[in-house]
Structures are given as structure tokens and as C-alpha cells.
Design a protein around this motif. Structure first.
Motif, PDB file in Angstrom:
ATOM      1  N   VAL A 122     -28.238  53.832  -2.061  1.00  0.00           N
ATOM      2  CA  VAL A 122     -28.901  52.812  -2.870  1.00  0.00           C
ATOM      3  C   VAL A 122     -28.454  51.401  -2.481  1.00  0.00           C
ATOM      4  O   VAL A 122     -29.252  50.592  -2.018  1.00  0.00           O
ATOM      5  CB  VAL A 122     -28.640  53.031  -4.380  1.00  0.00           C
ATOM      6  CG1 VAL A 122     -29.355  51.962  -5.194  1.00  0.00           C
ATOM      7  CG2 VAL A 122     -29.111  54.407  -4.803  1.00  0.00           C
ATOM      8  N   ALA A 126     -30.040  46.956  -0.151  1.00  0.00           N
ATOM      9  CA  ALA A 126     -30.345  45.609  -0.649  1.00  0.00           C
ATOM     10  C   ALA A 126     -29.643  44.512   0.150  1.00  0.00           C
ATOM     11  O   ALA A 126     -29.965  43.346  -0.001  1.00  0.00           O
ATOM     12  CB  ALA A 126     -29.950  45.503  -2.117  1.00  0.00           C
ATOM     13  N   LYS A 149     -36.540  60.184  -3.996  1.00  0.00           N
ATOM     14  CA  LYS A 149     -35.481  59.783  -4.933  1.00  0.00           C
ATOM     15  C   LYS A 149     -34.849  58.451  -4.542  1.00  0.00           C
ATOM     16  O   LYS A 149     -34.360  57.723  -5.390  1.00  0.00           O
ATOM     17  CB  LYS A 149     -34.384  60.849  -4.961  1.00  0.00           C
ATOM     18  CG  LYS A 149     -34.767  62.102  -5.716  1.00  0.00           C
ATOM     19  CD  LYS A 149     -33.617  63.090  -5.723  1.00  0.00           C
ATOM     20  CE  LYS A 149     -33.976  64.342  -6.491  1.00  0.00           C
ATOM     21  NZ  LYS A 149     -32.999  65.418  -6.212  1.00  0.00           N
ATOM     22  N   TYR A 150     -34.816  58.179  -3.248  1.00  0.00           N
ATOM     23  CA  TYR A 150     -34.193  56.937  -2.759  1.00  0.00           C
ATOM     24  C   TYR A 150     -35.180  56.165  -1.884  1.00  0.00           C
ATOM     25  O   TYR A 150     -34.911  55.924  -0.705  1.00  0.00           O
ATOM     26  CB  TYR A 150     -32.915  57.253  -1.972  1.00  0.00           C
ATOM     27  CG  TYR A 150     -31.891  57.976  -2.808  1.00  0.00           C
ATOM     28  CD1 TYR A 150     -30.984  57.271  -3.599  1.00  0.00           C
ATOM     29  CD2 TYR A 150     -31.841  59.363  -2.823  1.00  0.00           C
ATOM     30  CE1 TYR A 150     -30.054  57.930  -4.385  1.00  0.00           C
ATOM     31  CE2 TYR A 150     -30.905  60.041  -3.607  1.00  0.00           C
ATOM     32  CZ  TYR A 150     -30.017  59.312  -4.386  1.00  0.00           C
ATOM     33  OH  TYR A 150     -29.113  59.970  -5.167  1.00  0.00           O
ATOM     34  N   PRO A 151     -36.318  55.790  -2.465  1.00  0.00           N
ATOM     35  CA  PRO A 151     -37.364  55.169  -1.635  1.00  0.00           C
ATOM     36  C   PRO A 151     -36.955  53.835  -1.024  1.00  0.00           C
ATOM     37  O   PRO A 151     -37.453  53.483   0.042  1.00  0.00           O
ATOM     38  CB  PRO A 151     -38.531  55.001  -2.616  1.00  0.00           C
ATOM     39  CG  PRO A 151     -37.922  55.057  -3.974  1.00  0.00           C
ATOM     40  CD  PRO A 151     -36.718  55.928  -3.883  1.00  0.00           C
ATOM     41  N   GLY A 152     -36.046  53.118  -1.680  1.00  0.00           N
ATOM     42  CA  GLY A 152     -35.691  51.780  -1.204  1.00  0.00           C
ATOM     43  C   GLY A 152     -35.237  51.768   0.237  1.00  0.00           C
ATOM     44  O   GLY A 152     -35.727  50.989   1.063  1.00  0.00           O
ATOM     45  N   ARG A 155     -37.970  52.737   2.732  1.00  0.00           N
ATOM     46  CA  ARG A 155     -38.941  51.676   2.943  1.00  0.00           C
ATOM     47  C   ARG A 155     -38.384  50.630   3.912  1.00  0.00           C
ATOM     48  O   ARG A 155     -39.089  50.109   4.766  1.00  0.00           O
ATOM     49  CB  ARG A 155     -39.281  51.032   1.597  1.00  0.00           C
ATOM     50  CG  ARG A 155     -40.091  49.784   1.737  1.00  0.00           C
ATOM     51  CD  ARG A 155     -40.665  49.335   0.421  1.00  0.00           C
ATOM     52  NE  ARG A 155     -41.169  47.989   0.570  1.00  0.00           N
ATOM     53  CZ  ARG A 155     -40.527  46.913   0.148  1.00  0.00           C
ATOM     54  NH1 ARG A 155     -39.379  47.032  -0.481  1.00  0.00           N
ATOM     55  NH2 ARG A 155     -41.035  45.719   0.341  1.00  0.00           N
ATOM     56  N   ARG A 156     -37.091  50.306   3.786  1.00  0.00           N
ATOM     57  CA  ARG A 156     -36.523  49.238   4.612  1.00  0.00           C
ATOM     58  C   ARG A 156     -36.112  49.706   6.013  1.00  0.00           C
ATOM     59  O   ARG A 156     -35.875  48.896   6.892  1.00  0.00           O
ATOM     60  CB  ARG A 156     -35.301  48.634   3.918  1.00  0.00           C
ATOM     61  CG  ARG A 156     -35.678  47.746   2.753  1.00  0.00           C
ATOM     62  CD  ARG A 156     -34.593  46.722   2.492  1.00  0.00           C
ATOM     63  NE  ARG A 156     -35.105  45.582   1.751  1.00  0.00           N
ATOM     64  CZ  ARG A 156     -35.144  45.519   0.424  1.00  0.00           C
ATOM     65  NH1 ARG A 156     -34.733  46.524  -0.287  1.00  0.00           N
ATOM     66  NH2 ARG A 156     -35.611  44.438  -0.170  1.00  0.00           N
ATOM     67  N   GLU A 184     -44.943  59.234   2.925  1.00  0.00           N
ATOM     68  CA  GLU A 184     -45.496  58.688   1.685  1.00  0.00           C
ATOM     69  C   GLU A 184     -44.880  57.328   1.354  1.00  0.00           C
ATOM     70  O   GLU A 184     -45.537  56.433   0.854  1.00  0.00           O
ATOM     71  CB  GLU A 184     -45.244  59.674   0.542  1.00  0.00           C
ATOM     72  CG  GLU A 184     -45.885  59.239  -0.743  1.00  0.00           C
ATOM     73  CD  GLU A 184     -45.908  60.369  -1.762  1.00  0.00           C
ATOM     74  OE1 GLU A 184     -45.653  60.084  -2.932  1.00  0.00           O
ATOM     75  OE2 GLU A 184     -46.165  61.527  -1.373  1.00  0.00           O
TER      76      GLU A 184
ATOM     77  N   LEU B  36     -38.436  47.104  -7.224  1.00  0.00           N
ATOM     78  CA  LEU B  36     -38.118  47.745  -5.947  1.00  0.00           C
ATOM     79  C   LEU B  36     -36.625  47.705  -5.635  1.00  0.00           C
ATOM     80  O   LEU B  36     -36.165  48.361  -4.714  1.00  0.00           O
ATOM     81  CB  LEU B  36     -38.900  47.076  -4.807  1.00  0.00           C
ATOM     82  CG  LEU B  36     -40.412  47.287  -4.841  1.00  0.00           C
ATOM     83  CD1 LEU B  36     -41.069  46.556  -3.682  1.00  0.00           C
ATOM     84  CD2 LEU B  36     -40.763  48.764  -4.799  1.00  0.00           C
ATOM     85  N   GLN B  38     -34.231  48.875  -7.415  1.00  0.00           N
ATOM     86  CA  GLN B  38     -33.544  50.055  -7.959  1.00  0.00           C
ATOM     87  C   GLN B  38     -32.259  49.675  -8.671  1.00  0.00           C
ATOM     88  O   GLN B  38     -31.226  50.322  -8.519  1.00  0.00           O
ATOM     89  CB  GLN B  38     -33.213  51.041  -6.836  1.00  0.00           C
ATOM     90  CG  GLN B  38     -34.441  51.606  -6.158  1.00  0.00           C
ATOM     91  CD  GLN B  38     -34.042  52.472  -4.980  1.00  0.00           C
ATOM     92  OE1 GLN B  38     -33.638  51.967  -3.940  1.00  0.00           O
ATOM     93  NE2 GLN B  38     -34.132  53.768  -5.159  1.00  0.00           N
ATOM     94  N   TRP B  86     -43.502  51.825  -5.169  1.00  0.00           N
ATOM     95  CA  TRP B  86     -43.506  52.784  -4.069  1.00  0.00           C
ATOM     96  C   TRP B  86     -44.886  53.323  -3.716  1.00  0.00           C
ATOM     97  O   TRP B  86     -44.998  54.196  -2.873  1.00  0.00           O
ATOM     98  CB  TRP B  86     -42.533  53.942  -4.335  1.00  0.00           C
ATOM     99  CG  TRP B  86     -41.247  53.450  -4.877  1.00  0.00           C
ATOM    100  CD1 TRP B  86     -40.763  53.658  -6.132  1.00  0.00           C
ATOM    101  CD2 TRP B  86     -40.296  52.614  -4.218  1.00  0.00           C
ATOM    102  NE1 TRP B  86     -39.580  53.006  -6.288  1.00  0.00           N
ATOM    103  CE2 TRP B  86     -39.260  52.366  -5.133  1.00  0.00           C
ATOM    104  CE3 TRP B  86     -40.231  52.055  -2.945  1.00  0.00           C
ATOM    105  CZ2 TRP B  86     -38.165  51.579  -4.812  1.00  0.00           C
ATOM    106  CZ3 TRP B  86     -39.134  51.269  -2.629  1.00  0.00           C
ATOM    107  CH2 TRP B  86     -38.118  51.042  -3.553  1.00  0.00           C
TER     108      TRP B  86
END
Ligand SMILES: Nc1nc2c(ncn2[C@@H]2O[C@H](COP(=O)(O)OP(=O)(O)OP(=O)(O)O)[C@@H](O)[C@H]2O)c(=O)[nH]1
Ligand SMILES: [Mg+2]
Ligand SMILES: [Zn+2]
Lengths: 220, 128
Positions: A122, A126, A149-152, A155-156, A184, B36, B38, B86
Motif C-alpha cells: 500500500v 504513494a 485488493k491492492y489496486p493502487g 495502477r502505478r 482490469e 485512489l 487508499q 478503479w
């Protein structure tokens, strides 16, 4: 009295990261930041990777952990400079830590800096470290739904590495489902399948890494 | 979790701004929390409420966290729409050619302070 501020909390980190990125862009040093849960195989993958990169590329490694110098010890002995960053409790690396420790592993001919982040899916997502690419690792023992569960971080990331594939015969892991879940969140994310135990898939991953400094030289 | 680290940065930003304006008390701080990121809102709130006690001017501050949904801009149909976190598809035309325009940042958006209004007034801008 009301004051409108609109100040970004991450601004301090991002300024340091931007300065690092400028410096690395000028020198065409490619920087890759590996992120995963604890124990997904970041250090094991780096051991294999350094073994392959010997003689092909000038590499340096920074490895973040809350405690112990174990990972840096495992990664020394491949002929590259390695430095452990102890975060004293922090669950992620920040740009200021990279700025502080990078000079210790820097060399004039440096082409590729590999950063192993603290095991956590997580918080590292950031924090910009000035890297060209974040790479997310997920091992086959962790479940197919990690990307959801940990899309962040998915995505990055600029690439995903599925690790420990030598264990597939012993698990009910559904690789296609993992691929679907990754797509996805991040369509077209390159996915590498590797085993640091058998060496399967390592060469495709290493080729991708070797391509990075070349891209930086062209961009200059 | 890095919520405590973020909380300490936010308190620090409020204290610095108060000092800059010669304010003796920060009444409220409004923080916009993009979905976004989290961020665990309860942990962030808890961290803020613990750490604010370290400075006289923030001891009684109310920190207000505002949830910011995800907004995307579509380069295909030019629409700007609010979408589920998402699910990065345009809310108008369904295209995936979207860029996130809101919901991806943590921002100290507003502050209310009490202090020597005269000095604060001459110190600068942003007052209402
Ligand atoms: N079978 C198998 N085991 C692996 C593989 N890669 C790593 N492991 C094992 O998984 C465990 C954790 O590997 P590490 O490389 O230390 O994982 P890490 O992500 O660096 O862990 P942290 O730095 O603590 O977050 C070790 O016991 C490794 O031997 C693999 O490809 N196959
Ligand atoms: Mg490790
Ligand atoms: Zn559209």
C-alpha cells in the motif's frame, strides 16, 4: 479568518523526487523500484538478476527494510555496489532517503539503479522516488485477487512480475484469473512469469531491464 | 500504514501556516482525501487528533476529512465524469481513454485561524 490553502501533502517528497529524476535523466541512469508484500521474492529476484547483469550493465542497488542488513548482505558479492536503507519503522521508502543514500552506491558509469522497497503493497505506491518505473511483484502463493485488493500499486506500476512459478504444481493457483484481474486495473501492463529458484523466465525479465538504460540514452 | 506520518505532515503544515500569519489558534483544517490513495480515514483522523496536542496552536483544532471521489476526463468525448474508484472508463461514452483529474491526491485545502487579524491582514493574501 478563513484561509484557502490547497497545499499538497506530498509536495515535499515530490520535489525531492523531481530533483533526483532530473539528475538521473541528465545522466541517462534508469531507475526501477521493486514493490511487493513481505516475502514475495524481491531479494531472490534481485540475486538472480544481478547474476545475469554482471558484465552487461553498470548496476547499483538500494534496499529498504525496517530492520536488519540481511537483504544487502544477500545482494553483495555480485560485483555491484549495494546499500541497505533502514527506515526505522517507516513502511516505505521516501525520496529523501534515496537522496541521502544514493551517493554511497553511485559510480560515474552507472546505468541502472535497482531499488528494493520495504515489503508492503500500500504505502510505497504513494511515494515517488524519482524512478522511471515501479514494478509490482506478486507470488503465486498470495492469491489471484491481489490486484483487486491492492489496486493502487498495480495502477502505478509499469510492469508486474509473478514470482515463484516453480510452486504452481503444488497449488490451485489460477494464472489466467490473475492476468484478468491485473488487466482490469491496468490494461496492457506487461506481466513476467519467473522462478528465482529454477531461473525460468528470468531472461525475459532481464532483457526488459536491459532495455531501460537504452531508452534513457535515446531520450536525452 | 503511513497514516501517522501523513498526519504529522498535515499538523506541521497547519502550524507553519499559523505561525506565518501570526495566528495563535487554528480552529479548523479541512483535508481533502482522494479515494485512489487508499488512506485509512479512521487512522488518519486518529493520528491527527493525537499529534495536534504537540503544538499549542493546534491543541483544539478540528480536522475535517473530506472524501474526494474519482473524476476522469475523457480524451475521446471530452466529458468529465465521476466514476467508481478503479473503474477507469468514461462515465459518458464508456471509453477507456481517460485521465484521472481528481481523487488522486491528499490536499490541505482550507484552514480557519484566530489571531492578531491586523498583523495577519498585512501579512498577506487569502483572507476573506
Ligand atoms: N520456491 C521458491 N521460493 C522462492 C522464490 N523466490 C523467493 N523464494 C523464497 O521466498 C522467501 C522470501 O524471499 P525474499 O526474496 O526474501 O522475499 P522479499 O520480497 O525480498 O522479502 P522482504 O524483503 O522481507 O519483503 C525466501 O524463503 C525465498 O527463498 C522462488 O522463485 N521459488
Ligand atoms: Mg527482501
Ligand atoms: Zn467519453
Amino acid at each position: 479568518m478563513k484561509i484557502s490553502l490547497e497545499q499538497r501533502v506530498m509536495a515535499a517528497n515530490d520535489e525531492i523526487a523531481a530533483a533526483l529524476r532530473r539528475q538521473w535523466d541528465e545522466r541517462a541512469v534508469a531507475v526501477v523500484n521493486l514493490v511487493s508484500s513481505p516475502g514475495s521474492g524481491k531479494t531472490a529476484l534481485l540475486e538472480r538478476t544481478l547474476e545475469q547483469l554482471r558484465g552487461l550493465c553498470a548496476v547499483a542497488v538500494l534496499v529498504g527494510d525496517i530492520q536488519t542488513e540481511n537483504d544487502a548482505r544477500r545482494l553483495s558479492g555480485y560485483g555491484f555496489r549495494v546499500k541497505q536503507i533502514l527506515t526505522s519503522g517507516a513502511c516505505h521508502l521516501e525520496a529523501s532517503m534515496i537522496a541521502k543514500h544514493f551517493p554511497r552506491v553511485d559510480t560515474q558509469d552507472l546505468q541502472l539503479l535497482l531499488i528494493e522497497n520495504v515489503g508492503n503493497l500500500v504505502c510505497p505506491s504513494a511515494y515517488d522516488l524519482g524512478e522511471d518505473a515501479k514494478v509490482v511483484l506478486v507470488s503465486v502463493t498470495e492469491g489471484e485477487d491481489k490486484p483487486l485488493k491492492y489496486p493502487g500499486i498495480f495502477r502505478r506500476a509499469q510492469a508486474a512480475v509473478v514470482t515463484k512459478i516453480d510452486l504452481l504444481p503444488y497449488l490451485d493457483f489460477n494464472l489466467e484469473e490473475l492476468r484478468r484481474n491485473i488487466a482490469e486495473i491496468h490494461a496492457d501492463l506487461p506481466v513476467f512469469l519467473v522462478s528465482s529458484r529454477t531461473g525460468d523466465g528470468i531472461s525475459a525479465w532481464v532483457d526488459w531491464l536491459l532495455g531501460r538504460p537504452a531508452v534513457k540514452v535515446q531520450q536525452r | 500504514m503511513h497514516e501517522v506520518g501523513l498526519a504529522s505532515q498535515i499538523v506541521g503544515m497547519a502550524v507553519r501556516e499559523a505561525e506565518r500569519r501570526n495566528a495563535f489558534e487554528v480552529v479548523t483544517v479541512t483535508v481533502t482525501v482522494g479515494r485512489l490513495l487508499q488512506i485509512e480515514r479512521d487512522s488518519l483522523q486518529f493520528g491527527l487528533d493525537v499529534l495536534k496536542g504537540e503544538h499549542p496552536c493546534t491543541e483544539k483544532t478540528r480536522f475535517v476529512l473530506v472524501d474526494e471521489p474519482v473524476q476522469v476526463h475523457c480524451s475521446w468525448c471530452e466529458a468529465t465524469t465521476i466514476v467508481d474508484a478503479w473503474r477507469f472508463v468514461c462515465g459518458a461514452c464508456g471509453s477507456g481513454a481517460v485521465a484521472v483529474t481528481r481523487g488522486d491526491d491528499l490536499i490541505v485545502s482550507e484552514m480557519e485561524v484566530r489571531g492578531n487579524e491586523n498583523i495577519a491582514g498585512t501579512a498577506g493574501h487569502g483572507s476573506e
